[in-house]
Scaffold this motif. Structure first.
Motif, short mmCIF file in Angstrom:
data_model
loop_
_atom_site.label_atom_id
_atom_site.label_comp_id
_atom_site.label_asym_id
_atom_site.label_seq_id
_atom_site.Cartn_x
_atom_site.Cartn_y
_atom_site.Cartn_z
N LEU A 174 0.98 -1.09 -0.07
CA LEU A 174 -0.40 -0.24 0.00
C LEU A 174 0.83 1.64 -0.07
CD1 LEU A 174 -2.36 -0.96 2.21
CD2 LEU A 174 -3.15 -0.69 -0.20
N GLY A 175 2.27 1.19 -0.51
CA GLY A 175 2.71 2.44 -0.95
C GLY A 175 1.69 3.06 -2.11
N LYS A 176 2.63 4.08 -2.48
CA LYS A 176 2.23 4.90 -3.68
C LYS A 176 1.19 4.23 -5.12
CE LYS A 176 3.81 8.03 -6.97
NZ LYS A 176 5.26 9.21 -6.54
N LEU A 188 -1.57 2.37 -3.31
CA LEU A 188 -2.90 3.02 -2.98
C LEU A 188 -3.85 3.39 -4.15
CD1 LEU A 188 -1.69 5.43 -0.09
CD2 LEU A 188 -3.21 3.26 0.24
N PRO A 226 10.31 14.84 -12.65
CA PRO A 226 10.72 15.08 -11.74
C PRO A 226 10.76 14.73 -10.25
CG PRO A 226 9.23 16.28 -11.54
CD PRO A 226 8.54 15.62 -12.29
N VAL A 227 11.46 13.60 -9.93
CA VAL A 227 11.73 12.47 -9.13
C VAL A 227 13.19 12.70 -7.66
CG1 VAL A 227 12.26 10.29 -8.05
CG2 VAL A 227 10.42 10.94 -10.22
N LEU A 242 15.38 15.26 -6.79
CA LEU A 242 16.08 16.73 -7.26
C LEU A 242 17.06 17.60 -6.64
CD1 LEU A 242 12.29 18.21 -7.95
CD2 LEU A 242 13.94 17.45 -9.69
N ARG A 243 17.20 16.60 -5.14
CA ARG A 243 18.60 16.42 -4.80
C ARG A 243 18.83 15.27 -3.85
NH1 ARG A 243 13.26 18.19 -2.66
NH2 ARG A 243 13.46 19.69 -4.01
N LYS A 257 19.00 13.90 -1.38
CA LYS A 257 18.09 12.63 -0.62
C LYS A 257 17.91 11.61 0.73
CE LYS A 257 14.95 10.23 -3.67
NZ LYS A 257 14.15 9.72 -3.70
N THR A 276 14.98 5.39 0.78
CA THR A 276 14.18 5.02 0.69
C THR A 276 14.36 3.05 -0.37
OG1 THR A 276 12.87 6.00 -1.35
CG2 THR A 276 12.38 6.72 0.79
N ARG A 334 12.91 3.11 -3.50
CA ARG A 334 13.44 3.07 -4.39
C ARG A 334 14.80 3.79 -4.43
NH1 ARG A 334 8.35 4.57 -7.41
NH2 ARG A 334 6.74 3.99 -5.53
N LYS A 381 5.59 16.61 -14.71
CA LYS A 381 5.09 15.66 -14.32
C LYS A 381 6.07 14.53 -15.62
CE LYS A 381 0.31 14.66 -15.97
NZ LYS A 381 -0.56 15.13 -15.69
#
Lengths: 375, 288
Positions: free
Chosen positions: A17-19, A22, A161-162, A164-165, A167, A170, A172, A245
């Motif tokens: 039930l991640g992005k 869901l 844009p996934v 961008l700096r 981070k 995760t 991913r 996107k």
């Protein structure tokens, strides 16, 4: 759309039930031919919230879910490295499976699962939703009808844009878990190319480059060779915020013209005579998403997501394993991903900056490809 | 509600027909000044409502309007929240909890909720939603926001997941805290109305695609027409031109012909198009 309700509703469970999970849940649940039996995730707060507010039955243990519920199908949207074991467990119980992409990080395992499902006659599908975008379906129709003659080059691009700096990590952003632009943006592009022109025999000049990530690549470039004078180039970059996107576009060149398409429109330039049977005039032709997109029964974030859900449900109802993106199709994408990875590693191994390989690409594993293609 | 509302898709590179056109628009509107110029034209043409996403750049529009109270004496905002890409990208980047933390002004509150056993799911979703609504509304402080909308991505996600009560929470909070009418944007009008009825949101303002070619009208044209004609709600039509797929007159005749539709939202970038569209609506309203 579902025209017949004579078939029984599909009893289905949603796993992960991640992005994406869901998002799938929000489309499978309202489907008129689906009975949502349960959801499964290891993260308590999402499960608890769903249970409390929507009344759905929660599981934290996937095996328990399979043991305790009578299911027709499972939808798997967990991190990629877990797909193999979960898919196998479902297939072993003769359940139809929809799995998120990338299908398997190990193409050999993926192929085994595809073959297992085929032996059992089970319906399989992987979430390469671009195959359901109206504009790309129109490209497929035109390519299959030879609209622009013999193809000699294709270019597929995916930007967005996934990352961008720099981070926090995760899954991913973890290479071993199937993170990175290659398994995310690039593999959508590779699958779409496979869908449109078939899989390549070679990948060369692969670049997997980090921009902000520490463990995975943020941009991917590669050339694909098809062995018949046809080549393709891939460019994918998920660190490009000039795009609002994810934006995927494909250009195909053939002896009789050129096709360009993105999610919104298809532009065809026809070099020779008009082809009225395909609805094409000489010179420029343009068709837009508003005319290329079929109505869906429920809209959340693009018709293609709804359409792929409906496609799977229908095929399960009809016990028809010939989905538009079966496990076997997805394994072909995974194999091209593997070829890209190996080529990039070869290039990395050369310390003078030049790729350590012959100028002319050699054919790669013919019999393996035969098995993957199922021919 | 005002009859004619001015939308904001054209300012932020949203175009359902062409990515090229969308990008050209993004370039044109990179300065907020360029957005203000178009808003001023619309205002001069008698369009007093700006129905806008809570995109971070709208904050600059808000600042400008706040700084010129006389000039914008009748100007109203209908905020549509949230700007979903911001959240979706953050969830991908940081994971769900971390992303939430980043968007909440009062980190302490969420921290306390998570820590004090009152976990997210204990699940005080209502409290959390209130924090998020407040965060989105911050930029409109001191401005008129008589209607506040839930964006379609969120409306339709909640609808799909079955979070039926969430609509009531949103409606109640927006009324109570902001003295505003709650509105819902959706691509699934008939289905949403069923759920709003069930959840006890009475006579709701619902904004959905309503266009002659049935673009993004889930349930189909016939059902939409019947729903609009017979059900108790306050419809707003958007995407009436279907991104240019229909000629303006034909498109507006279709919408203006349905008397129950209270308002029409459209976006345009030139004085000519703004004037033509507004004039057409007014003419068609007069005739019928």
């Amino acid at each position: 759309m579902t025209e017949s309700r004579t078939t029984a509703r599909v009893r289905l469970a949603m796993v992960g039930l991640g992005k994406m999970g869901l998002s799938h849940l929000a489309m499978f649940r309202p489907h008129p031919d689906v009975e949502l039996v349960a959801v499964c995730d290891t993260v308590g707060y999402v499960l608890d919230t769903l249970e409390k507010y929507t009344g759905v039955k929660p599981y934290t243990d996937y095996n328990k879910l399979l043991e305790q519920e009578q299911l027709d199908a499972v939808v798997i949207a967990t991190p990629s490295k877990t797909h193999g074991a979960m898919v196998r467990a479902a297939l072993d119980r003769n359940q139809h499976v929809f799995c998120e992409k990338p299908f398997s990080l190990d193409p050999a395992e993926g192929l085994e699962l595809a073959e297992l499902a085929e032996r059992k006659g089970l319906v399989t599908q992987v979430g390469y939703h671009y195959r359901f975008v109206g504009a790309f379906e129109e490209v497929k129709r035109l390519v299959d009808a030879n609209a622009i003659g013999k193809l000699h080059h294709a270019r597929i691009e995916a930007y967005g844009p996934v990352v961008l700096r720099p981070k926090p990590a995760t899954w991913r952003t973890s290479k071993s878990e199937g993170g990175g632009c290659l398994y995310d943006y690039a593999c959508h592009g590779l699958d779409l190319l496979n869908h449109l022109v078939g899989p390549p025999s070679n990948v060369r000049g692969a670049v997997l480059n980090k921009i902000f990530s520490s463990d995975v690549e943020d941009e991917v470039y590669a050339s694909m060779y098809y062995g018949n004078g046809m080549s393709a180039q891939l460019a994918a970059n998920w660190s490009d915020e000039s795009y609002r996107k994810m934006s995927t576009k494909v250009t195909l060149w053939g002896t009789e013209g050129r096709i360009y398409a993105d999610r919104q429109e298809v532009q065809v330039f026809l070099r020779g005579d008009a082809k009225p049977e395909l609805g094409l005039v000489e010179g420029w032709n343009a068709r837009y998403t508003t005319e290329l997109t079929d109505e869906v029964w429920f809209y959340l974030r693009g018709e293609e997501y709804s359409a792929q859900v409906d496609h799977f449900v229908k095929h399960v109802q009809l016990r028809d394993p010939n989905t538009r993106c079966s496990f076997r199709d997805a394994v072909q994408a995974d194999v091209v991903v593997g070829m890209t990875l190996r080529d990039a590693q070869r290039a990395d191994a050369s310390d003078d900056g030049a790729p350590a390989r012959a100028a002319q690409p050699a054919a790669e594993g013919g019999s393996w490809w035969k098995r993957v293609r199922g021919s | 509600m005002e009859r004619i509302l001015f939308g904001d898709n054209q300012f932020f590179g949203v175009n359902h027909m062409s990515e090229e056109k969308a990008r050209a628009q993004s370039v044109r509107f990179k300065d907020t000044q360029a957005i203000m110029e178009v808003l001023d034209i619309a205002y001069e043409e008698g369009i007093k409502v700006f129905m806008c996403t809570t995109h971070e750049r709208i904050a600059e529009v808000c600042d400008h309007v706040r700084a010129n109270p006389e000039k914008y004496a009748d100007f109203q905002f209908y905020p549509c929240m949230p700007y979903a890409h911001k959240y979706a990208n953050a969830v991908t980047e940081y994971g769900m909890i971390e992303a939430l933390k980043r968007f909440l002004p009062e980190q302490g509150k969420l921290g306390a909720m998570l820590k004090g056993g009152m976990s997210l799911a204990k699940k005080d979703v209502e409290g959390l939603a209130q924090l998020l609504i407040d965060a989105e509304m911050k930029m409109f402080h001191g401005l008129r926001t008589p209607v506040i909308f839930l964006q379609n991505v969120v409306t339709d996600l909640l609808l799909g997941l079955g979070f039926d009560d969430a609509f009531k929470y949103f409606a109640d909070y927006v009324k109570e805290k902001y003295d505003a009418e709650p509105g819902f944007i959706t691509m699934n009008l008939p289905r949403l109305l069923d759920v709003l009825d069930k959840a006890g949101v009475d006579n709701p303002i619902v904004c959905s695609n309503i266009n002659k070619i049935a673009f993004r009208m889930c349930g189909g044209k016939e059902l939409y027409e019947k729903t609009i004609a017979t059900r108790r709600f306050r419809p707003i039509a958007m995407s009436v031109l279907a991104s240019g797929a229909i000629s303006p007159r034909e498109a507006l005749e279709y919408v203006c012909g349905q008397k129950q539709i209270e308002s029409i939202v459209f976006g345009a970038s030139s004085r000519g198009n703004i004037r033509q569209t507004a004039q057409l609506i007014r003419d068609l309203d007069r005739i019928s």
